[in-house]
Scaffold this motif. Structure first.
Motif, short mmCIF file in Angstrom:
data_model
loop_
_atom_site.label_atom_id
_atom_site.label_comp_id
_atom_site.label_asym_id
_atom_site.label_seq_id
_atom_site.Cartn_x
_atom_site.Cartn_y
_atom_site.Cartn_z
N ALA A 391 0.83 -1.21 0.00
CA ALA A 391 0.00 0.00 0.00
C ALA A 391 0.86 1.25 0.00
O ALA A 391 0.57 2.23 -0.70
CB ALA A 391 -0.93 -0.01 1.21
N PHE A 392 1.94 1.22 0.78
CA PHE A 392 2.81 2.39 0.87
C PHE A 392 3.46 2.71 -0.47
O PHE A 392 3.62 3.88 -0.82
CB PHE A 392 3.88 2.17 1.93
CG PHE A 392 4.87 3.29 2.02
CD1 PHE A 392 4.46 4.56 2.42
CD2 PHE A 392 6.19 3.09 1.70
CE1 PHE A 392 5.35 5.60 2.48
CE2 PHE A 392 7.09 4.13 1.77
CZ PHE A 392 6.68 5.39 2.17
N PRO A 407 4.10 14.50 4.50
CA PRO A 407 5.10 13.53 4.95
C PRO A 407 4.53 12.11 4.90
O PRO A 407 3.90 11.64 5.84
CB PRO A 407 5.39 13.97 6.40
CG PRO A 407 4.12 14.64 6.83
CD PRO A 407 3.54 15.29 5.61
N VAL A 408 4.73 11.44 3.80
CA VAL A 408 4.08 10.16 3.56
C VAL A 408 4.51 9.11 4.59
O VAL A 408 3.70 8.32 5.05
CB VAL A 408 4.37 9.67 2.13
CG1 VAL A 408 3.75 8.30 1.89
CG2 VAL A 408 3.83 10.66 1.13
N TYR A 409 5.79 9.09 4.92
CA TYR A 409 6.24 8.09 5.89
C TYR A 409 5.52 8.27 7.22
O TYR A 409 5.06 7.32 7.83
CB TYR A 409 7.75 8.17 6.09
CG TYR A 409 8.53 7.37 5.08
CD1 TYR A 409 8.91 6.06 5.35
CD2 TYR A 409 8.87 7.92 3.85
CE1 TYR A 409 9.62 5.31 4.42
CE2 TYR A 409 9.58 7.18 2.91
CZ TYR A 409 9.95 5.88 3.20
OH TYR A 409 10.64 5.15 2.28
N GLU A 410 5.45 9.52 7.68
CA GLU A 410 4.82 9.75 8.97
C GLU A 410 3.31 9.50 8.90
O GLU A 410 2.73 8.91 9.80
CB GLU A 410 5.08 11.18 9.46
CG GLU A 410 4.52 11.44 10.83
CD GLU A 410 5.05 12.72 11.45
OE1 GLU A 410 4.67 13.01 12.58
OE2 GLU A 410 5.84 13.42 10.80
N ALA A 416 0.29 2.84 9.99
CA ALA A 416 0.18 1.40 9.78
C ALA A 416 0.65 0.60 10.99
O ALA A 416 0.11 -0.46 11.29
CB ALA A 416 0.97 0.99 8.54
N ILE A 417 1.66 1.12 11.69
CA ILE A 417 2.18 0.37 12.83
C ILE A 417 1.66 0.91 14.16
O ILE A 417 2.11 0.49 15.22
CB ILE A 417 3.72 0.35 12.83
CG1 ILE A 417 4.30 1.76 12.92
CG2 ILE A 417 4.24 -0.34 11.60
CD1 ILE A 417 5.80 1.79 12.93
N GLY A 418 0.73 1.85 14.10
CA GLY A 418 0.03 2.25 15.31
C GLY A 418 0.58 3.46 16.02
O GLY A 418 0.25 3.69 17.18
#
Length: 431
Positions: A391-392, A407-410, A416-418
């Motif tokens: 998905a990322f 900021p896509v990662y954030e 995704a990991i909560g």
């Protein structure tokens, strides 16, 4: 009007172009210097190497994407940077003058440091670039016709271990699906002092997690390993003890091999005194600014970061996508401050957040901050990580196509990991 020149059209360079243009507006010019026209989503290269993605799936025409946002693109790579004269010389003979320079070139791949290493003049494959991953796929297709021993891993001095682990486990998954795994002995070779070190001193129980995965997949490993030489079908490896003394040597036969090399800075900057360290990585202060040339900023794999800890065989510290986005946001704010005549105050949050695909599963690692001691150290595995990475990939490609500065990662990986917001003592909530 100021001219901002960005060298590099990868994860750091493209993100920097969009963020800087959005911050500065039409009053200032932004130009990106790329090596070819294509942006490649590097984290997907292990999939390309196994044929699970085609190059077109992970590449975007950089010139078109940037042009839609009034950002100029030059498809001739930089050959030299002259900081004292505020100019960049291009390989085609042109030159660009700048008021502010952002170096986001990524690394030079140091295959030449080990005889026989690499896909061009050597005998091993690479997934460090999409063209290399494409070559790896062609070699893999030949391998499938006559399978045999495989050696996967990273060379001494490497700082990017995630793709090596990913490739080994994706390869294992693909071979099992093809009913060929029983014909392929696999060995993982790494300079790490233990499996799961990853240049980070370990993250949570990354050692136990990854050792378990390798055992379940019948992948043997050699740690504290130095690759001495590669010959056709044979890799010579020295295994060291904790003091760096040779314990034993191994001659590993292979029909197929993929090895992540050590990195250096690129040729355009590697010899500029005051700009780079002895390996050619760009020296920066806490504001992503070079101390000797304050109108030069840098982000990404090309910046100089000391190793997290000394290891018997040299390992480097990784620069993850989350960290790169944070670097870009900081340097954007500080370039704008410099133009506005205000002090630079923005600092990047150097946190490591990684999603590692394992073919049919995955592992997520969080280190906040990257360098110990940490507020958060966490490692979990599960099918959800594989799905999250798929998905990322879509989210990030959409960002580059659209010029989105979020900021896509954030926003997506942390969600995704909560982790919705990073606060002292925060722990991921999703298992």
């Amino acid at each position: 009007m100021c001219d901002v020149v960005i060298i590099g059209a990868g994860l750091g360079g493209m993100s920097a172009a969009y963020e800087i243009k959005a911050a500065l507006g039409a009053a200032h010019r932004v130009t990106v210097v790329g090596e070819g026209r294509q942006f490649s989503f590097t984290p997907s290269n292990p999939w390309v190497g196994i044929g699970w993605r085609q190059p077109a799936d992970v590449q975007i025409d950089a010139a078109s994407a940037l042009g839609r946002h009034d950002i100029a693109f030059v498809d001739s790579p930089a050959s030299a940077v002259h900081p004292a004269e505020n100019r960049v010389l291009l390989q085609d003979g042109r030159e660009l003058k700048y008021d502010y320079l952002v170096i986001a070139t990524g690394p030079r791949l140091a295959f030449d440091e080990i005889p026989g290493l690499g896909p061009l003049d050597g005998y091993t494959q690479s997934v460090c670039t999409t063209p290399h991953a494409t070559t790896a796929w062609h070699a893999y297709q030949d391998f499938l016709k006559a399978p045999g021993p495989v050696v996967i891993g990273a060379a001494q001095g490497a700082s990017c271990f995630g793709p090596a682990y990913e490739f080994a486990m994706i390869l294992d998954t693909d071979l099992r699906r093809r009913k060929l795994r029983d014909r392929v002995p696999m060995t993982f070779v790494t300079p790490e002092p233990y499996i799961g070190h990853m240049g980070l001193g370990g993250v949570g129980d990354s050692k136990g997690l990854l050792e378990k995965e390798l055992r379940q997949r019948h992948i043997k490993w050699i740690t504290n390993a130095r690759i001495d030489q590669v010959e056709p079908g044979l890799m010579h490896v020295s295994e060291h003890d904790t003091r760096g003394q040779v314990l034993q040597t191994h001659a590993l036969p292979f029909v197929y091999s993929m090895v992540i090399p050590a990195f250096t800075g690129v040729a355009a900057v590697r010899s500029v005194e005051g700009l780079v360290n002895p390996r050619g990585f760009v020296l920066i202060d806490k504001h992503q600014r070079n101390p000797a040339f304050p109108n030069i900023f840098s982000a990404g794999v090309c910046v100089a970061i000391p190793p997290v800890e000394a290891t018997a065989v040299p390992t480097g510290a990784p620069k993850t996508g989350f960290m790169i986005e944070s670097m870009v946001s900081a340097l954007t704010a500080n370039i704008k401050a410099a133009i506005d005549g205000t002090p630079a105050i923005a600092e990047a949050t150097w946190n490591a957040v990684c999603l590692a695909d394992m073919g049919d599963s995955g592992a997520a690692f969080v280190a906040i901050p990257q360098i110990p001691p940490r507020n958060v150290t966490w490692a979990k595995e599960g099918k959800w990580v594989h799905l999250a990475k798929v998905a990322f990939e879509k989210y990030y490609m959409r960002k580059i196509r659209s010029g989105n500065t979020e900021p896509v990662y954030e926003k997506y990986v942390m969600k995704a990991i909560g982790i919705e917001r990073l606060k002292p003592g925060t722990q991921p909530g999703r298992q």
